[in-house]
Design an enzyme around this catalytic site. Structure first.
Site, short mmCIF file in Angstrom:
data_model
loop_
_atom_site.label_atom_id
_atom_site.label_comp_id
_atom_site.label_asym_id
_atom_site.label_seq_id
_atom_site.Cartn_x
_atom_site.Cartn_y
_atom_site.Cartn_z
N SER A 152 -9.55 -1.09 7.27
CA SER A 152 -9.02 -0.89 5.92
C SER A 152 -8.41 -2.10 5.27
CB SER A 152 -7.99 0.25 5.93
OG SER A 152 -8.61 1.48 6.15
N SER B 52 -9.58 1.47 3.33
CA SER B 52 -8.85 2.34 2.44
C SER B 52 -7.93 1.59 1.48
CB SER B 52 -8.00 3.33 3.26
OG SER B 52 -7.04 2.62 4.06
N LYS C 113 0.85 -1.19 0.00
CA LYS C 113 0.00 0.00 0.00
C LYS C 113 0.88 1.25 0.00
CE LYS C 113 -3.90 1.69 2.86
NZ LYS C 113 -4.69 1.30 4.06
#
Length: 429
Positions: A168, A144, A69
């Site tokens: 997330s 997210s 990420k």
């Protein structure tokens, strides 16, 4: 976990170089990657292929393609946190989680997209685009860690290393039919990971199966005593299991039936510490709101602040009303009360009360975006506040082919029990 490469049957017949080239081809999927580390990936894959040909593999992760990420540092690349406001300074070194996996032979494919600053459970990003949900291109992937989940779903990686603050890891795994593991916060190092809320931020992984999540845990995690699978699943009473879309409810009921058939005891009852966590957040706001406000409010008042997604900016400002001191004061007692309440059992309930929503209405109206974000995170936020290790498991699909999911979670530090129970209960395993 005593897992080996034999558990990863899907890579049979592929050298690390072959597998990496297939993954690199899939990185062209729109809005999933913010950087592709192709040169590094090919070099690492070639070295792994050579080691394996010589019978000198570094372990079961050697040669497996992984994404990170884009709030995790990868040497030589920007860490954007999904924002246009971050400095144009490339990371000087890998984050600790990248280093650990690199030493185990994992291949770095690239850096994945996310909600700006990781501050939304929906995965919408107006700056870099929003990855399409592979089950329905008109729906969100969840956030997210949006790009992280889609990267695994489209075959661009075996695993995505990402973060979970309020859900997330678990939410995008749920919306894309994958496995998402959020460990106890202290289990994985956050060195080299950009923060949103220090009290909650947790490095985790998204994979296709529990076996891969458990395998990555052996490298990313701190050593822990082995533990047996749980023998009891506690289903908390209340809206977390009653306010559900029909397919979510039906697939959850079938999951419980399967768990019972595999020898699990199913108990439905109130879990007062879990309910109290929700009540504390209703009274004082959320830790993520309070800490995101503290971290980002000054940025809003600079010229760069004008570059922030207006809806994220509004959410940052709204965090001024959250009482961080009160939230932190009440947290330890609730964590201990939960440990005493459920013991060696695990909680089981749907990861998200609904399937992946359509993207267009969320992009069109802030109030809709806010309401759906809150609903999406309803079941995952209390566990983050209580620092509960948790895993999202696919339970099936609705009539439109959209995935549903169950979350198994335990008291702080029960990571091995969560993983071993998930290995026993994953549908289709």
């Amino acid at each position: 976990m005593s897992l080996t490469a034999a558990d990863l049957r899907f890579i049979d017949g592929n050298t690390p170089t072959d597998l990496t080239e297939r993954c690199l081809a899939a990185t062209a999927t729109p809005a999933v990657f913010l950087a592709v580390t192709a040169d590094r990936a090919r070099a690492e894959a070639a070295a792994s292929t050579k080691r394996q040909a010589a019978g000198a593999a570094l372990g079961p992760l050697d040669g497996l393609p992984v994404t990170y990420k884009d709030l995790i540092d990868v040497a030589g690349f920007l860490t954007t946190s999904g924002s246009r406001t971050t400095p144009e300074t490339k990371a000087a070194a890998d984050a600790e989680c990248v280093r650990r996996l690199g030493r185990a032979g994992a291949v770095c494919i690239g850096k994945t997209n996310l909600s700006e600053f990781a501050f939304s459970g929906l995965g919408i990003n107006p700056h870099f685009g929003t990855p399409a949900n592979p089950a329905d291109s008109g729906r969100i992937p969840g956030g997210s860690s949006s790009g992280a989940a889609v990267a695994v779903a489209v075959g661009a990686a075996v695993a995505s290393v990402c973060t979970d603050t309020s859900g997330s890891v678990r939410v995008p795994a749920a919306f894309t039919g994958l496995v998402g593991f959020r460990p106890t916060q202290a289990r994985y190092s956050r060195d080299g990971v950009a923060a949103l809320a220090d009290s909650l931020d947790t490095v985790g992984v998204i994979t296709a199966r529990v076996a891969e999540a458990a395998l990555f845990d052996t490298v990313l995690g701190t050593p822990a005593e082995p533990s047996a699978p749980a023998t009891e699943l506690i289903v908390p009473t209340g809206d977390i299991v009653t306010d559900l879309e029909p397919a979510v409810a039906q697939n959850f009921a079938e999951f419980l039936h399967t768990a019972e058939a595999r020898g699990m005891r199913i108990t439905e009852r109130p879990v007062p510490p879990f309910d109290s966590a929700q009540s504390v957040m209703a009274d004082f706001g959320t830790l993520v709101a309070a800490e995101a406000h503290e971290r980002l409010i000054a940025l809003l008042d600079t010229p760069a602040g004008a570059l922030i997604d207006p809806w994220i900016a509004r959410r940052i400002r709204a965090g001024a009303s959250a009482d961080r001191a009160a939230l932190l004061e009440r947290r330890p007692a609730l964590i201990e009360a939960l440990r005493a309440d459920i013991g060696d059992a695990l909680l089981a309930f749907p990861t998200v009360r609904h399937v992946a929503p359509e993207r267009a209405p969320l992009q069109a109206d802030y109030d809709t975006w806010t309401a759906v974000n809150a609903s999406t995170l309803r079941a995952t936020m209390p566990g983050s506040y209580l620092d509960m290790p948790a895993i999202a498991l696919p339970t099936g699909r609705d009539n439109n082919g959209l995935p549903t999911s169950v979350q198994l979670s335990g008291p702080i530090g029960s990571d091995n029990r969560v993983l071993r129970t998930a290995l026993r209960l994953q549908v289709g395993q």
